[in-house]
Design an enzyme around this catalytic site. Structure first.
Site, PDB file in Angstrom:
ATOM      1  N   GLY A  19      15.639 -47.753  -8.830  1.00 33.29           N
ATOM      2  CA  GLY A  19      15.940 -46.318  -8.813  1.00 33.29           C
ATOM      3  C   GLY A  19      15.385 -45.484  -9.962  1.00 33.29           C
ATOM      4  N   TYR A  47      34.230 -41.899 -10.120  1.00 34.67           N
ATOM      5  CA  TYR A  47      32.851 -41.781 -10.605  1.00 34.67           C
ATOM      6  C   TYR A  47      32.642 -40.423 -11.275  1.00 34.67           C
ATOM      7  CZ  TYR A  47      27.735 -41.240 -10.359  1.00 34.67           C
ATOM      8  OH  TYR A  47      26.418 -41.011 -10.654  1.00 34.67           O
TER       9      TYR A  47
HETATM   10  N1  LIG Z   1      20.849 -41.566  -7.271  1.00 39.06           N
HETATM   11  C1  LIG Z   1      21.604 -40.491  -7.449  1.00 39.06           C
HETATM   12  O1  LIG Z   1      21.770 -39.670  -6.553  1.00 39.06           O
HETATM   13  C2  LIG Z   1      22.240 -40.231  -8.791  1.00 39.06           C
HETATM   14  C3  LIG Z   1      22.760 -38.959  -9.029  1.00 39.06           C
HETATM   15  C4  LIG Z   1      23.356 -38.685 -10.246  1.00 39.06           C
HETATM   16  C5  LIG Z   1      23.436 -39.677 -11.214  1.00 39.06           C
HETATM   17  N2  LIG Z   1      22.921 -40.916 -10.964  1.00 39.06           N
HETATM   18  C6  LIG Z   1      23.013 -41.914 -12.042  1.00 39.06           C
HETATM   19  O2  LIG Z   1      21.718 -42.413 -12.312  1.00 39.06           O
HETATM   20  C7  LIG Z   1      21.824 -43.743 -12.849  1.00 39.06           C
HETATM   21  C8  LIG Z   1      20.910 -44.667 -12.054  1.00 39.06           C
HETATM   22  O3  LIG Z   1      21.357 -44.705 -10.715  1.00 39.06           O
HETATM   23  P1  LIG Z   1      20.404 -45.028  -9.461  1.00 39.06           P
HETATM   24  O4  LIG Z   1      20.759 -44.060  -8.407  1.00 39.06           O
HETATM   25  O5  LIG Z   1      19.015 -45.191  -9.895  1.00 39.06           O
HETATM   26  O6  LIG Z   1      21.067 -46.415  -9.007  1.00 39.06           O
HETATM   27  P2  LIG Z   1      20.500 -47.880  -8.734  1.00 39.06           P
HETATM   28  O7  LIG Z   1      19.280 -47.813  -7.910  1.00 39.06           O
HETATM   29  O8  LIG Z   1      21.674 -48.630  -8.222  1.00 39.06           O
HETATM   30  O9  LIG Z   1      20.153 -48.386 -10.202  1.00 39.06           O
HETATM   31  C9  LIG Z   1      21.168 -48.672 -11.109  1.00 39.06           C
HETATM   32  C10 LIG Z   1      20.584 -49.525 -12.208  1.00 39.06           C
HETATM   33  O10 LIG Z   1      21.586 -49.782 -13.189  1.00 39.06           O
HETATM   34  C11 LIG Z   1      21.675 -51.179 -13.412  1.00 39.06           C
HETATM   35  N3  LIG Z   1      23.029 -51.480 -13.814  1.00 39.06           N
HETATM   36  C12 LIG Z   1      24.195 -51.195 -13.183  1.00 39.06           C
HETATM   37  N4  LIG Z   1      25.233 -51.667 -13.871  1.00 39.06           N
HETATM   38  C13 LIG Z   1      24.711 -52.264 -14.977  1.00 39.06           C
HETATM   39  C14 LIG Z   1      25.272 -52.955 -16.088  1.00 39.06           C
HETATM   40  N5  LIG Z   1      26.599 -53.145 -16.207  1.00 39.06           N
HETATM   41  N6  LIG Z   1      24.446 -53.432 -17.040  1.00 39.06           N
HETATM   42  C15 LIG Z   1      23.113 -53.253 -16.944  1.00 39.06           C
HETATM   43  N7  LIG Z   1      22.525 -52.634 -15.916  1.00 39.06           N
HETATM   44  C16 LIG Z   1      23.318 -52.148 -14.944  1.00 39.06           C
HETATM   45  C17 LIG Z   1      21.232 -51.810 -12.100  1.00 39.06           C
HETATM   46  O11 LIG Z   1      20.726 -53.114 -12.269  1.00 39.06           O
HETATM   47  P3  LIG Z   1      21.645 -54.447 -12.041  1.00 39.06           P
HETATM   48  O12 LIG Z   1      22.488 -54.184 -10.826  1.00 39.06           O
HETATM   49  O13 LIG Z   1      20.648 -55.541 -11.879  1.00 39.06           O
HETATM   50  O14 LIG Z   1      22.449 -54.576 -13.277  1.00 39.06           O
HETATM   51  C18 LIG Z   1      20.099 -50.857 -11.709  1.00 39.06           C
HETATM   52  O15 LIG Z   1      18.916 -51.194 -12.415  1.00 39.06           O
HETATM   53  C19 LIG Z   1      23.297 -44.098 -12.793  1.00 39.06           C
HETATM   54  O16 LIG Z   1      23.896 -43.851 -14.047  1.00 39.06           O
HETATM   55  C20 LIG Z   1      23.855 -43.136 -11.756  1.00 39.06           C
HETATM   56  O17 LIG Z   1      25.223 -42.904 -11.926  1.00 39.06           O
HETATM   57  C21 LIG Z   1      22.336 -41.217  -9.772  1.00 39.06           C
END
Ligand SMILES: NC(=O)c1ccc[n+]([C@@H]2O[C@H](COP(=O)([O-])OP(=O)(O)OC[C@H]3O[C@@H](n4cnc5c(N)ncnc54)[C@H](OP(=O)(O)O)[C@@H]3O)[C@@H](O)[C@H]2O)c1
Length: 251
Positions: A18, A151
């Site tokens: 992501g 969240y």
């Molecule tokens: N996509 C959206 O719409 C959106 C909107 C607002 C904010 N965000 C924020 O953006 C960030 C990235 O989200 P994303 O949408 O890209 O999600 P994603 O595709 O699920 O990526 C999340 C990443 O975080 C890692 N991760 C999760 N828990 C972890 C832990 N305890 N230690 C180390 N790594 C961890 C995961 O790898 P592993 O599972 O291998 O650990 C993965 O690389 C998050 O903080 C999310 O809340 C996303």
């Protein structure tokens, strides 16, 4: 043209998927040596191949103190300093009030709040004058979202950490800002509704209709905003919440 992170040392946590992966890719292309983390080793190895350039993977869970210590010990041994850190690792799950569980609260606040606090605190000795801390927040920090309160509350906490830390870091020359994406097409977002592809597309379409630009964001668009905050281009930007949300939380 000079690359915007030439000779900089950066960490992007949660960068095997992501937004984190897109950010690490862009940082490497802009000349940084990038450290990436994540819990899933296989995905981390795939990310290293995907990113190319100057990248080091550290298999680390941000909620585990010993994993964070190992990450920063390695950066210290390799470079002795850190110029930028994007605290991106995190996630959440959907449960309405009435069905919230202790496990959900511990997991969400563990990853989105506790891990953020200790990632930055443990990075501090490596952060010099001119370095930048970018916390990944969310539009949910200022909006209500049905069945997403835990969240959303965790991301509201992230926003205050940046405000208060800007004061704690007064005079040190270290900037701390929040980058808050709106709905962005990542595995973490679409998997909130399970693994059925049609359900995922329906979810993205429904989200797009709530966004003034009429579409969801792409991880590469969030990465560009992260580059701005991590680089010297934002040298007088401190304590802000920068929204990259197509206008979702601005209207
Ligand atoms: N996509 C959206 O719409 C959106 C909107 C607002 C904010 N965000 C924020 O953006 C960030 C990235 O989200 P994303 O949408 O890209 O999600 P994603 O595709 O699920 O990526 C999340 C990443 O975080 C890692 N991760 C999760 N828990 C972890 C832990 N305890 N230690 C180390 N790594 C961890 C995961 O790898 P592993 O599972 O291998 O650990 C993965 O690389 C998050 O903080 C999310 O809340 C996303």
């Amino acid at each position: 043209m000079t690359k915007r992170l030439e000779n900089k040392v950066a960490i992007v946590t949660g960068a095997n998927s992501g937004i984190g992966l897109a950010t690490a890719k862009l940082f490497a292309a802009e000349g940084a040596h990038v450290y990436i983390t994540g819990r899933r080793k296989e995905q981390l190895d795939a990310a290293v191949a995907d990113i190319g350039g100057s990248v080091t993977a550290v298999n680390a869970d941000s909620t585990k103190m010993e994993d964070l210590d190992r990450l920063f010990a390695q950066v210290k041994a390799d470079h002795g300093r850190l110029d930028a850190i994007v605290v991106n690792a995190g996630g959440g799950s959907v449960l309405p009030l009435g069905q919230i569980t202790e496990e959900q609260v511990d997991d969400t606040f563990g990853r989105n709040v506790k891990a953020v606090i200790f990632t930055v605190q443990k990075a501090l000795p490596l952060l010099n004058k001119g370095s930048s801390v970018v916390l990944i927040g969310s539009t949910t920090s200022i909006e209500g979202t049905e069945a997403f309160s835990v969240y959303s509350a965790s991301k509201a906490a992230v926003r205050n950490l940046a405000r208060s830390w800007a004061l704690d870091l007064k005079g040190k020359g270290v900037r701390v800002n929040v980058l808050s994406p709106g709905p962005t097409r990542t595995p973490g977002l679409v998997e909130l509704v399970g693994d059925d592809k049609n359900a995922q597309q329906g979810f993205l379409d429904a989200l797009a209709s709530t966004i003034p630009l009429g579409r969801v964001g792409e991880p590469e668009e969030i990465a560009k905003a992260a580059l701005f905050l991590a680089s010297d281009d934002s040298s007088f930007v401190n304590g802000v919440e920068l929204f990259a949300d197509g206008g979702k939380a601005q209207v």
